[in-house]
Write an enzyme that holds these catalytic residues in place. Structure first.
Site, short mmCIF file in Angstrom:
data_model
loop_
_atom_site.label_atom_id
_atom_site.label_comp_id
_atom_site.label_asym_id
_atom_site.label_seq_id
_atom_site.Cartn_x
_atom_site.Cartn_y
_atom_site.Cartn_z
N CYS A 111 -27.66 12.81 24.56
CA CYS A 111 -28.08 14.21 24.43
C CYS A 111 -28.73 14.50 23.07
O CYS A 111 -29.36 15.54 22.90
CB CYS A 111 -26.90 15.15 24.64
SG CYS A 111 -26.06 14.86 26.19
N HIS A 253 -28.50 21.87 21.66
CA HIS A 253 -28.32 21.18 22.94
C HIS A 253 -27.52 22.09 23.87
O HIS A 253 -26.51 22.69 23.47
CB HIS A 253 -27.59 19.86 22.71
CG HIS A 253 -27.18 19.20 23.97
ND1 HIS A 253 -28.06 18.97 25.02
CD2 HIS A 253 -25.98 18.72 24.39
CE1 HIS A 253 -27.42 18.39 26.00
NE2 HIS A 253 -26.15 18.23 25.65
N ASN A 283 -26.87 21.22 31.73
CA ASN A 283 -27.04 20.27 30.62
C ASN A 283 -28.02 19.17 31.07
O ASN A 283 -27.74 18.45 32.02
CB ASN A 283 -25.66 19.70 30.30
CG ASN A 283 -25.67 18.64 29.22
OD1 ASN A 283 -26.72 18.13 28.83
ND2 ASN A 283 -24.49 18.29 28.74
N1 ACO Z 1 -14.32 23.58 39.72
C1 ACO Z 1 -13.04 23.99 39.84
N2 ACO Z 1 -12.03 23.41 39.18
C2 ACO Z 1 -12.32 22.39 38.36
C3 ACO Z 1 -13.64 21.91 38.19
C4 ACO Z 1 -14.65 22.55 38.93
N3 ACO Z 1 -15.95 22.18 38.84
N4 ACO Z 1 -13.62 20.89 37.33
C5 ACO Z 1 -12.34 20.72 36.94
N5 ACO Z 1 -11.55 21.62 37.57
C6 ACO Z 1 -10.12 21.81 37.44
C7 ACO Z 1 -9.42 20.54 37.00
O1 ACO Z 1 -9.13 19.72 38.11
C8 ACO Z 1 -8.16 21.10 36.36
O2 ACO Z 1 -7.26 21.44 37.38
P1 ACO Z 1 -5.67 21.15 37.20
O3 ACO Z 1 -5.27 21.96 35.99
O4 ACO Z 1 -5.11 21.63 38.49
O5 ACO Z 1 -5.60 19.68 36.96
C9 ACO Z 1 -8.63 22.42 35.75
O6 ACO Z 1 -9.86 22.75 36.40
C10 ACO Z 1 -8.86 22.34 34.26
O7 ACO Z 1 -9.64 21.18 33.98
P2 ACO Z 1 -10.07 20.84 32.53
O8 ACO Z 1 -10.90 19.60 32.54
O9 ACO Z 1 -8.87 20.88 31.64
O10 ACO Z 1 -11.00 22.06 32.21
P3 ACO Z 1 -11.44 22.61 30.83
O11 ACO Z 1 -10.89 23.96 30.70
O12 ACO Z 1 -11.22 21.63 29.72
O13 ACO Z 1 -13.00 22.74 31.04
C11 ACO Z 1 -15.06 21.62 30.49
C12 ACO Z 1 -13.79 21.59 31.34
C13 ACO Z 1 -15.87 22.83 30.87
C14 ACO Z 1 -15.88 20.37 30.75
C15 ACO Z 1 -14.61 21.69 29.03
O14 ACO Z 1 -13.74 20.66 28.70
C16 ACO Z 1 -15.74 21.69 28.08
O15 ACO Z 1 -16.36 22.69 27.87
N6 ACO Z 1 -16.01 20.52 27.47
C17 ACO Z 1 -17.15 20.36 26.59
C18 ACO Z 1 -17.88 19.21 26.95
C19 ACO Z 1 -19.15 19.50 27.64
O16 ACO Z 1 -19.65 20.60 27.72
N7 ACO Z 1 -19.73 18.44 28.10
C20 ACO Z 1 -20.97 18.50 28.71
C21 ACO Z 1 -21.62 17.19 28.63
S1 ACO Z 1 -21.39 16.39 27.15
C22 ACO Z 1 -22.70 16.61 26.20
O17 ACO Z 1 -23.68 17.12 26.60
C23 ACO Z 1 -22.56 16.19 24.84
#
Ligand code: ACO
Length: 326
Positions: A111, A253, A283
């Site tokens: 990225c 990004h 993204n």
């Molecule tokens: N729809 C519904 N539920 C979902 C989804 C979805 N698409 N994806 C995950 N869940 C569920 C999981 O199964 C989990 O359920 P559980 O608690 O019953 O096990 C729950 O939601 C929470 O999952 P987490 O992974 O803990 O969710 P989190 O609140 O951390 O959010 C996210 C995930 C949005 C990816 C977050 O971690 C984040 O913002 N990370 C930043 C990284 C990022 O943006 N990466 C993008 C690419 S990297 C880059 O470009 C550098």
């Protein structure tokens, strides 16, 4: 010598897929995706290819720059999803454009790729031997997603952005790229990965081709981004002899709205300075920053003389920022 961006372009696949659309093919919801990321839709390639999108973005950037393909000395494409192992994406674009005088090669910094490519192009132009460069960020990430893994596939999209750079005589106005800073930390590479084919030939224990898809530890990526991005921005801004208060636009990004909000907060800058397009694009890895730059440029949001920060972060881990005067 001043190195200026004199044209931008971008291209998205025709097929727009909303969060609601995704909720019909997997267990997710518009509310979950929107509240955690800000993403409402993304464009996914159906007929399009990385080469096709990159070429379309490049043609638009060349048109705006009023530069003929034969005038290009360098083409650098940042991508993790080229259509082929061989030849590289840059050579494919070179051929499609007829940019027969350019040296063309790809660069992978995930990225952050566009920021790394911008810096390499800048160095080519600064030494005076090359005059015009085309820098591209292009991805069809949808093909390396595990469409059974709702925690990753909903975050990404496909598309391409491009910029034409020109070495210009200094005018005393101090325009163009003022500073570039990059960093990498391979020791933390596990948090966001997609394996290539394993070594496999008649002499290995197994002789087969297996496909790998993107896997991510979202929370670790989040922590990395909110800590590192403000630091690299501050470093690049200081290297340009400016303060963050003097920057008019921060083009980050487009991974997650909450990351952008957190960076704005840590820099004590208002969100109005941080335009976004992740709502419509998701993204798009190396293509995110150049597509956003093109959106802002073509909507007249950035004016001559304004100061801009471009910043990327991603797998590797890698990060980078550039400061420029438009
Ligand atoms: N729809 C519904 N539920 C979902 C989804 C979805 N698409 N994806 C995950 N869940 C569920 C999981 O199964 C989990 O359920 P559980 O608690 O019953 O096990 C729950 O939601 C929470 O999952 P987490 O992974 O803990 O969710 P989190 O609140 O951390 O959010 C996210 C995930 C949005 C990816 C977050 O971690 C984040 O913002 N990370 C930043 C990284 C990022 O943006 N990466 C993008 C690419 S990297 C880059 O470009 C550098």
């Amino acid at each position: 010598m001043e190195i200026r961006i004199i044209g931008t372009g971008s291209a998205l696949p025709a097929r727009r897929v909303t969060n609601e659309d995704l909720s019909h093919i997997m267990d997710t919801s518009d509310e979950w995706i929107k509240s955690r990321t800000g993403i409402r839709a993304r464009h996914l390639a159906v007929e399009e290819t990385t080469t096709g999108l990159a070429t379309e973005a490049a043609k638009k950037a060349l048109h705006q720059a009023d530069v003929q393909p034969e005038e290009l000395d360098v083409i650098i494409a940042a991508t993790v999803t080229a259509d082929k192992f061989l030849p590289n994406l840059s050579c494919e674009v070179q051929s499609a454009l007829g940019a027969k005088n350019a040296v063309a090669f790809d660069l992978n910094a995930a990225c952050s790729g566009f920021l790394f490519a911008l810096d390499v192009a800048r160095r080519y132009l600064e030494d005076g031997t090359h005059k015009k460069a085309l820098v591209i960020g292009a991805e069809t990430l949808s093909k390396i997603m595990d469409w059974q893994d709702r925690s990753t596939c909903v975050l990404f999209g496909d598309g391409a952005g491009a910029a034409v750079l020109s070495a210009c005589e200094e005018t005393g106005e101090k325009r163009g790229i003022l500073s570039t800073v990059q960093g990498s930390d391979g020791s933390r590479g596990e948090v966001l990965r997609c394996d290539n084919r394993p070594v496999s030939n008649p002499y290995t224990a197994k002789y087969e081709n297996t496909l790998s898809y993107v896997s991510m530890n979202g929370q670790e990526v989040y922590k990395f981004a909110v800590k590192t991005v403000p630091e690299v921005i501050k470093e690049a801004v200081a290297a340009a002899g400016l303060t963050v208060e003097e920057i008019d636009h921060f083009l980050l990004h487009q991974a997650n709205y909450r990351i952008i909000e957190s960076v704005a907060k840590r820099l004590h800058q208002p969100m109005e300075k941080f335009p976004t397009n992740l709502e419509e694009c998701g993204n798009i890895s190396a293509a995110s920053v150049p597509i956003l730059l093109d959106n802002e440029n073509n909507h007249g949001m950035i004016k001559k003389g304004e100061k801009i920060v471009l910043a990327g972060f991603g797998a590797g881990l890698t990060w980078g920022a550039a400061v420029l005067v438009w």
